[in-house]
Motif scaffolding. Structure first.
Motif, PDB file in Angstrom:
ATOM      1  N   GLU A 138     -69.177  -9.317   8.498  1.00 31.41           N
ATOM      2  CA  GLU A 138     -67.825  -8.937   8.929  1.00 31.41           C
ATOM      3  C   GLU A 138     -67.324  -9.890  10.016  1.00 31.41           C
ATOM      4  O   GLU A 138     -66.165 -10.296  10.009  1.00 31.41           O
ATOM      5  CB  GLU A 138     -67.833  -7.505   9.473  1.00 31.41           C
ATOM      6  N   LEU A 139     -68.216 -10.256  10.919  1.00 31.70           N
ATOM      7  CA  LEU A 139     -67.862 -11.212  11.977  1.00 31.70           C
ATOM      8  C   LEU A 139     -67.454 -12.552  11.373  1.00 31.70           C
ATOM      9  O   LEU A 139     -66.423 -13.129  11.738  1.00 31.70           O
ATOM     10  CB  LEU A 139     -69.054 -11.404  12.908  1.00 31.70           C
ATOM     11  N   PHE A 140     -68.262 -13.051  10.442  1.00 34.55           N
ATOM     12  CA  PHE A 140     -67.961 -14.339   9.817  1.00 34.55           C
ATOM     13  C   PHE A 140     -66.640 -14.287   9.045  1.00 34.55           C
ATOM     14  O   PHE A 140     -65.843 -15.229   9.093  1.00 34.55           O
ATOM     15  CB  PHE A 140     -69.087 -14.739   8.866  1.00 34.55           C
ATOM     16  N   ALA A 141     -66.402 -13.182   8.333  1.00 37.09           N
ATOM     17  CA  ALA A 141     -65.172 -13.040   7.554  1.00 37.09           C
ATOM     18  C   ALA A 141     -63.943 -13.050   8.461  1.00 37.09           C
ATOM     19  O   ALA A 141     -62.925 -13.673   8.149  1.00 37.09           O
ATOM     20  CB  ALA A 141     -65.217 -11.751   6.738  1.00 37.09           C
ATOM     21  N   GLN A 142     -64.060 -12.379   9.616  1.00 33.70           N
ATOM     22  CA  GLN A 142     -62.923 -12.347  10.546  1.00 33.70           C
ATOM     23  C   GLN A 142     -62.666 -13.726  11.147  1.00 33.70           C
ATOM     24  O   GLN A 142     -61.523 -14.159  11.287  1.00 33.70           O
ATOM     25  CB  GLN A 142     -63.184 -11.343  11.656  1.00 33.70           C
ATOM     26  N   ALA A 143     -63.734 -14.425  11.486  1.00 35.32           N
ATOM     27  CA  ALA A 143     -63.594 -15.769  12.032  1.00 35.32           C
ATOM     28  C   ALA A 143     -62.932 -16.692  11.012  1.00 35.32           C
ATOM     29  O   ALA A 143     -62.081 -17.527  11.356  1.00 35.32           O
ATOM     30  CB  ALA A 143     -64.961 -16.322  12.431  1.00 35.32           C
ATOM     31  N   GLU A 144     -63.313 -16.554   9.748  1.00 37.40           N
ATOM     32  CA  GLU A 144     -62.722 -17.373   8.689  1.00 37.40           C
ATOM     33  C   GLU A 144     -61.230 -17.089   8.548  1.00 37.40           C
ATOM     34  O   GLU A 144     -60.426 -18.008   8.324  1.00 37.40           O
ATOM     35  CB  GLU A 144     -63.440 -17.099   7.362  1.00 37.40           C
ATOM     36  N   THR A 145     -60.841 -15.810   8.702  1.00 34.57           N
ATOM     37  CA  THR A 145     -59.423 -15.447   8.628  1.00 34.57           C
ATOM     38  C   THR A 145     -58.650 -16.072   9.778  1.00 34.57           C
ATOM     39  O   THR A 145     -57.551 -16.620   9.588  1.00 34.57           O
ATOM     40  CB  THR A 145     -59.255 -13.918   8.668  1.00 34.57           C
ATOM     41  N   TYR A 146     -59.209 -16.009  10.986  1.00 39.10           N
ATOM     42  CA  TYR A 146     -58.557 -16.635  12.139  1.00 39.10           C
ATOM     43  C   TYR A 146     -58.336 -18.126  11.891  1.00 39.10           C
ATOM     44  O   TYR A 146     -57.245 -18.659  12.133  1.00 39.10           O
ATOM     45  CB  TYR A 146     -59.419 -16.470  13.397  1.00 39.10           C
TER      46      TYR A 146
ATOM     47  N   ALA B 277     -51.527 -10.644   9.559  1.00 38.78           N
ATOM     48  CA  ALA B 277     -52.008 -11.706   8.671  1.00 38.78           C
ATOM     49  C   ALA B 277     -53.301 -12.306   9.199  1.00 38.78           C
ATOM     50  O   ALA B 277     -54.111 -12.864   8.441  1.00 38.78           O
ATOM     51  CB  ALA B 277     -50.952 -12.800   8.522  1.00 38.78           C
ATOM     52  N   LEU B 278     -53.527 -12.172  10.501  1.00 36.95           N
ATOM     53  CA  LEU B 278     -54.769 -12.662  11.119  1.00 36.95           C
ATOM     54  C   LEU B 278     -55.849 -11.577  11.141  1.00 36.95           C
ATOM     55  O   LEU B 278     -56.947 -11.797  11.657  1.00 36.95           O
ATOM     56  CB  LEU B 278     -54.481 -13.132  12.558  1.00 36.95           C
ATOM     57  N   GLY B 279     -55.502 -10.398  10.592  1.00 38.46           N
ATOM     58  CA  GLY B 279     -56.487  -9.317  10.549  1.00 38.46           C
ATOM     59  C   GLY B 279     -56.527  -8.508  11.822  1.00 38.46           C
ATOM     60  O   GLY B 279     -57.501  -7.793  12.072  1.00 38.46           O
ATOM     61  N   MET B 280     -55.505  -8.616  12.651  1.00 39.05           N
ATOM     62  CA  MET B 280     -55.461  -7.878  13.914  1.00 39.05           C
ATOM     63  C   MET B 280     -54.693  -6.595  13.755  1.00 39.05           C
ATOM     64  O   MET B 280     -53.613  -6.571  13.154  1.00 39.05           O
ATOM     65  CB  MET B 280     -54.835  -8.738  15.014  1.00 39.05           C
ATOM     66  N   VAL B 281     -55.236  -5.519  14.294  1.00 37.74           N
ATOM     67  CA  VAL B 281     -54.588  -4.225  14.215  1.00 37.74           C
ATOM     68  C   VAL B 281     -53.396  -4.205  15.154  1.00 37.74           C
ATOM     69  O   VAL B 281     -53.500  -4.578  16.323  1.00 37.74           O
ATOM     70  CB  VAL B 281     -55.560  -3.093  14.593  1.00 37.74           C
ATOM     71  N   VAL B 282     -52.249  -3.784  14.629  1.00 36.12           N
ATOM     72  CA  VAL B 282     -51.031  -3.682  15.427  1.00 36.12           C
ATOM     73  C   VAL B 282     -50.687  -2.228  15.597  1.00 36.12           C
ATOM     74  O   VAL B 282     -50.481  -1.498  14.611  1.00 36.12           O
ATOM     75  CB  VAL B 282     -49.864  -4.432  14.751  1.00 36.12           C
ATOM     76  N   LYS B 283     -50.651  -1.767  16.846  1.00 42.33           N
ATOM     77  CA  LYS B 283     -50.322  -0.372  17.112  1.00 42.33           C
ATOM     78  C   LYS B 283     -48.851  -0.115  16.821  1.00 42.33           C
ATOM     79  O   LYS B 283     -47.978  -0.923  17.125  1.00 42.33           O
ATOM     80  CB  LYS B 283     -50.619  -0.028  18.568  1.00 42.33           C
TER      81      LYS B 283
END
Length: 215
Positions: free
Chosen positions: A11-19, A208-214
C-alpha cells in the motif's frame, strides 16, 4: 509533519507511485507543485527512494525465503540423522548385550534431545564403531554405513552454520529495508504537505493524488 500509517508495504509503494506519476504527468498538478518549488529533481529523488525500497524489500523477502528453506532442510536432516543414529545404537547394544563393559565405551545409554549435544555424542559413537568395525560390520554397521552416518552428522553442522549466516543476512536486509522505507516516508510526508498547500483550492486534484479531502 505527521506521517500517514499504511496497512502494508504494498500500500505504501502504491501510494508513492501515485504521488510520483500524477505529480510528474498531470499537467495542472505539476504546474501548481512547481510554483511551490517542487521541481523535477525532487521527483527524481522520490523515484530513487522508491526504487531502492522495492529492491531492498525484494532482497529481504528473498533472504527470509532462503532461510526458511534451509530451516526446513535442516529439520529434515536432523530427523533422518537421529533416526539412523538410534538404529545404529540399537545394533551396538544388541551385539554387546552380554558385554556391558565394552558397551559402556560407546557412551550409548542416554541421549540428549538437543541437537548440539546428541550430534557430539554421535561423533564419539561412530569413532568407537570404527574401532570395532570387524565385529559390527556383519550386523549391519559396515564401513560404508558408518561413513554415510558421519557425513549426515557433518551435514547437520554445516546446515546449522549456513542457517545462522542466512538469518544474519536476512536481519541485515530487513534493517536496510526499514531505513530506506523511513526515508521514503519522509519524502512522502513532505510531498503531502506541499501538495495540500498547492492544491488546497482544487480538491479534485488532491483526490487524483489519492489524498482524502474532507467535505
Amino acid at each position: 509533519m505527521k506521517r500517514k500509517n499504511y496497512e502494508s508495504i504494498s500500500e505504501l509503494f502504491a501510494q508513492a507511485e501515485t504521488y510520483l506519476k500524477n505529480g510528474m504527468e498531470h499537467e495542472e498538478i505539476k504546474k501548481k507543485l512547481s510554483q511551490k518549488g517542487y521541481k523535477q529533481n525532487i521527483f527524481l529523488e522520490g523515484e530513487a527512494l522508491l526504487t531502492e525500497c522495492k529492491l531492498l524489500h525484494h532482497q529481504k523477502n528473498t533472504m527470509y525465503g532462503e532461510k526458511s528453506e534451509l530451516s526446513s532442510l535442516y529439520q529434515t536432516q536432523v530427523e533422518e540423522a537421529r533416526s539412523t543414529f538410534l538404529d545404529h545404537v540399537a545394533i551396538v547394544k544388541h551385539v554387546y548385550r552380554k558385554d556391558p563393559i565394552r558397551l559402556s565405551k560407546f557412551n550409548a545409554t542416554k541421549f540428549s534431545k538437543k541437537v548440539s549435544e546428541w550430534t557430539l555424542q554421535a561423533i564419539y559413537f561412530y569413532d568407537k564403531v570404527e574401532e570395532h568395525a570387524e565385529a559390527l560390520a556383519p550386523q549391519g554397521l559396515s564401513s560404508e554405513e558408518t561413513a554415510q552416518a558421519k557425513a549426515m552428522i557433518a551435514a547437520i553442522s554445516d546446515l546449522r552454520h549456513r542457517r545462522m549466516q542466512k538469518k544474519g543476512e536476512a536481519e541485515e536486509a530487513t534493517s536496510s529495508r526499514n531505513a530506506s522505507i523511513k526515508a521514503l516516508k519522509v519524502w512522502m510526508s513532505d510531498f503531502r504537505y506541499v501538495a495540500r498547500m498547492a492544491l488546497r483550492d482544487n480538491p479534485q486534484l488532491l483526490e487524483a493524488l489519492g489524498m482524502v479531502v474532507k467535505a
